[in-house]
Design an enzyme around this catalytic site. Structure first.
Site, PDB file in Angstrom:
ATOM      1  CG  HIS A 195      -2.005  -0.761   1.346  1.00 57.00           C
ATOM      2  ND1 HIS A 195      -3.111  -0.384   0.661  1.00 57.00           N
ATOM      3  CD2 HIS A 195      -2.318  -1.911   1.995  1.00 57.00           C
ATOM      4  CE1 HIS A 195      -4.065  -1.273   0.889  1.00 57.00           C
ATOM      5  NE2 HIS A 195      -3.602  -2.217   1.672  1.00 57.00           N
TER       6      HIS A 195
ATOM      7  CG  ASP B 153       1.469  -0.559   3.523  1.00 58.78           C
ATOM      8  OD1 ASP B 153       2.116  -0.414   2.471  1.00 58.78           O
ATOM      9  OD2 ASP B 153       1.040  -1.662   3.909  1.00 58.78           O
TER      10      ASP B 153
ATOM     11  CG  MET C 252      -0.716  -5.423  -6.722  1.00 57.31           C
ATOM     12  SD  MET C 252      -1.036  -4.913  -5.015  1.00 57.31           S
ATOM     13  CE  MET C 252      -1.913  -6.343  -4.377  1.00 57.31           C
TER      14      MET C 252
ATOM     15  CD  GLU D  66      -9.249  -7.063  -3.034  1.00 59.31           C
ATOM     16  OE1 GLU D  66      -8.153  -6.529  -3.320  1.00 59.31           O
ATOM     17  OE2 GLU D  66      -9.464  -7.613  -1.947  1.00 59.31           O
TER      18      GLU D  66
ATOM     19  CE  LYS E  48     -14.462  -7.305   3.044  1.00 55.98           C
ATOM     20  NZ  LYS E  48     -13.494  -6.761   4.001  1.00 55.98           N
TER      21      LYS E  48
ATOM     22  CD  GLU F 173      -9.632 -10.982   0.115  1.00 51.42           C
ATOM     23  OE1 GLU F 173      -8.961  -9.974  -0.157  1.00 51.42           O
ATOM     24  OE2 GLU F 173     -10.087 -11.215   1.251  1.00 51.42           O
TER      25      GLU F 173
ATOM     26  CG  HIS G 285     -13.209  -9.818  -0.491  1.00 51.53           C
ATOM     27  ND1 HIS G 285     -12.506  -8.757  -0.997  1.00 51.53           N
ATOM     28  CD2 HIS G 285     -12.801  -9.952   0.802  1.00 51.53           C
ATOM     29  CE1 HIS G 285     -11.704  -8.285  -0.064  1.00 51.53           C
ATOM     30  NE2 HIS G 285     -11.857  -8.993   1.028  1.00 51.53           N
TER      31      HIS G 285
ATOM     32  CG  ASP H  76      -6.104 -10.111  -3.016  1.00 47.85           C
ATOM     33  OD1 ASP H  76      -5.022 -10.054  -3.641  1.00 47.85           O
ATOM     34  OD2 ASP H  76      -6.652  -9.128  -2.498  1.00 47.85           O
TER      35      ASP H  76
ATOM     36  CG  ASP I 144     -12.333  -9.933   4.589  1.00 46.86           C
ATOM     37  OD1 ASP I 144     -12.149 -11.026   4.040  1.00 46.86           O
ATOM     38  OD2 ASP I 144     -11.639  -8.923   4.334  1.00 46.86           O
TER      39      ASP I 144
ATOM     40  CG  ASP J  13      -8.538 -10.997   5.000  1.00 44.66           C
ATOM     41  OD1 ASP J  13      -9.182 -11.325   3.983  1.00 44.66           O
ATOM     42  OD2 ASP J  13      -8.430  -9.813   5.372  1.00 44.66           O
TER      43      ASP J  13
ATOM     44  CG  ASP K 193      -5.427  -9.400   0.879  1.00 46.52           C
ATOM     45  OD1 ASP K 193      -4.676  -8.936   1.748  1.00 46.52           O
ATOM     46  OD2 ASP K 193      -6.491  -8.859   0.537  1.00 46.52           O
TER      47      ASP K 193
END
Ligand code: GLT
Ligand code: MN
Ligand code: MN
Length: 395
Positions: free
Chosen positions: A63, A65, A96, A189, A191, A225, A228, A253, A263, A265, A295
């Site tokens: 990200h 991030d 990515m 993506e 969800k 994903e 999702h 994902d 979710d 994950d 993910d």
């Protein structure tokens, strides 16, 4: 991390050529949930890079991030420089990149679909910066996950207006990538809900239809994903198959999910093993060349060692399932049953019913052997039982 705990060297040992990737936010997930504070300290991105390389991954995705929002330009440069040095030292790639358009309180009503035009503009600014960073690190796929693009009440927003704003944003970003001459494609993506009560374009199929309304549909594909699609009660392999068949599976994902829950994950293959098997079969039979991205994150119970167990286990399970796919494809009894079905179809796809006036007339005049068509069984019980036995390791 003790290699002995997580890393036996055998046929299922992950290697870069398997193209496994993780997000910084996945292995770096500190275990915060709506009811509890983080349980793990933050992991520095450079440490993540080194650990993932050690475990046999191909790449790391990010990200925005990587760079904290309050970093000064010189701090940004230092962080990116150190990250690049770790990539060079390990050979790990960044296939990515994506943007966090959900954490900031400014995005409480969405980013690209916020009612506030200033928020929509800010979301584009933030995304362009993340695209630039992704391009600088070599990313060729840009994921758009619109977690906040939704509503709790339909009194709030005309969903048609939201779709116009959404489309404008994706069109804007496609033009940006073209203007910059980046080698980059977008992967949308879907969800169905969480964190919004309802999220716009809630499934892979909705996203696919939306793509064909864009100015540059060739630049935009999908990032389905597992969790999702399963949250929407759907068969994930079918969504992926539709994306593959349309040439739109740009990214994936991988994770796991128990039906009907938030979710989760979870680690790939840790739930619904049969679903995971058929997904791996689909990707491998199609020789899909994309990244196998996880993910997901470790259980909140785990310390750092548990995080690496989680990462290693994700890749290992994929490779074990891949080996099971080869076994399925070589199993004489399973293949005999499939050949019988194939004969009925006249090949895997078989005779195609394409229209011509002559063909239509011939069909209208044809007499079908309805009694035999009505009598016949398809032997799917046997086929499924053989699959289960193969997965349980007795075939
Ligand atoms: C966020 C979300 C994921 C998305 C990430 C990429 S953001 O972590 O839960 O499903 O794939 O945007
Ligand atoms: Mn998820
Ligand atoms: Mn995801």
């Amino acid at each position: 991390m003790s290699r002995s705990r997580t890393a036996p060297q055998d046929a299922y040992t992950p290697r870069p050529e398997h193209h496994f990737t993780f997000g910084l936010w996945t292995v770096g997930n500190p275990g915060r949930d709506p009811f509890g504070e983080p349980v793990r300290p933050p992991l520095p991105p450079t440490r993540i890079v080194h650990k993932l390389a050690e475990l046999g991954a191909y790449g790391v995705n990010l990200h925005d991030d990587l760079v904290p929002p309050d970093a000064s330009p010189s701090e940004r440069d230092r962080i990116v420089r150190e990250f690049k040095a770790a990539l060079t030292a390990t050979g790990l790639r960044v296939p990515m990149a994506t943007t966090n358009l959900f954490s900031d309180p400014a995005f409480r009503d969405g980013a690209f679909t916020s009612h506030d035009a200033r928020v929509r503009a800010y979301a584009l600014q933030k995304t362009m910066a993340a695209i630039d960073l992704g391009a600088e690190l070599g990313a060729t796929t840009y994921v758009c996950w619109g977690g906040r693009e939704g509503v709790e009440t339909n009194a709030a927003k005309d969903p048609r207006a939201a779709l116009v704003w959404y489309r404008d944003a994706v069109n804007f970003l496609c033009e940006y990538v073209r203007a910059k001459r980046y080698d980059m494609r977008f992967a949308l993506e879907a969800k169905p809900n969480e964190p919004r009560g309802d999220i716009f374009l809630p499934t892979t199929g909705h996203m696919l239809a939306f793509i064909y309304t864009l100015d540059h549909p060739d630049m935009v594909g999908l990032n389905p994903e597992v969790a999702h699609e399963q949250m929407a009660g759907l068969d994930f392999s079918h969504a992926v198959a539709q994306a593959l068949e349309a040439g739109k599976l740009f990214h994936i994902d991988l994770n796991a999910q128990k039906a009907g829950r938030f979710d989760q994950d979870l680690r790939f293959g840790s739930d619904d093993l049969k679903g995971a098997f058929f997904l791996v079969k689909l990707l491998e039979d199609a020789r899909w060349p994309g990244m196998r991205h996880f993910d997901s994150h470790a259980y909140r119970t785990e310390d750092e060692e548990g995080v690496w167990d989680f990462a290693y286990g994700s890749m290992r399970t994929y490779l074990i399932l891949k080996e099971r796919v080869e076994r399925f494809n070589g199993d004489p009894e399973i293949q005999q049953l499939l050949a019988d079905l194939g004969r009925r179809a006249g090949g895997t796809i078989g005779e195609r019913l394409t229209f011509s006036a002559e063909r239509a007339r011939a069909l209208q005049a044809e007499t079908f052997d309805l009694p035999s068509m009505r009598r016949q069984g398809y032997a799917y019980e046997r086929l499924d039982q053989l699959t289960v036995e193969l997965l349980l390791g007795v075939r």
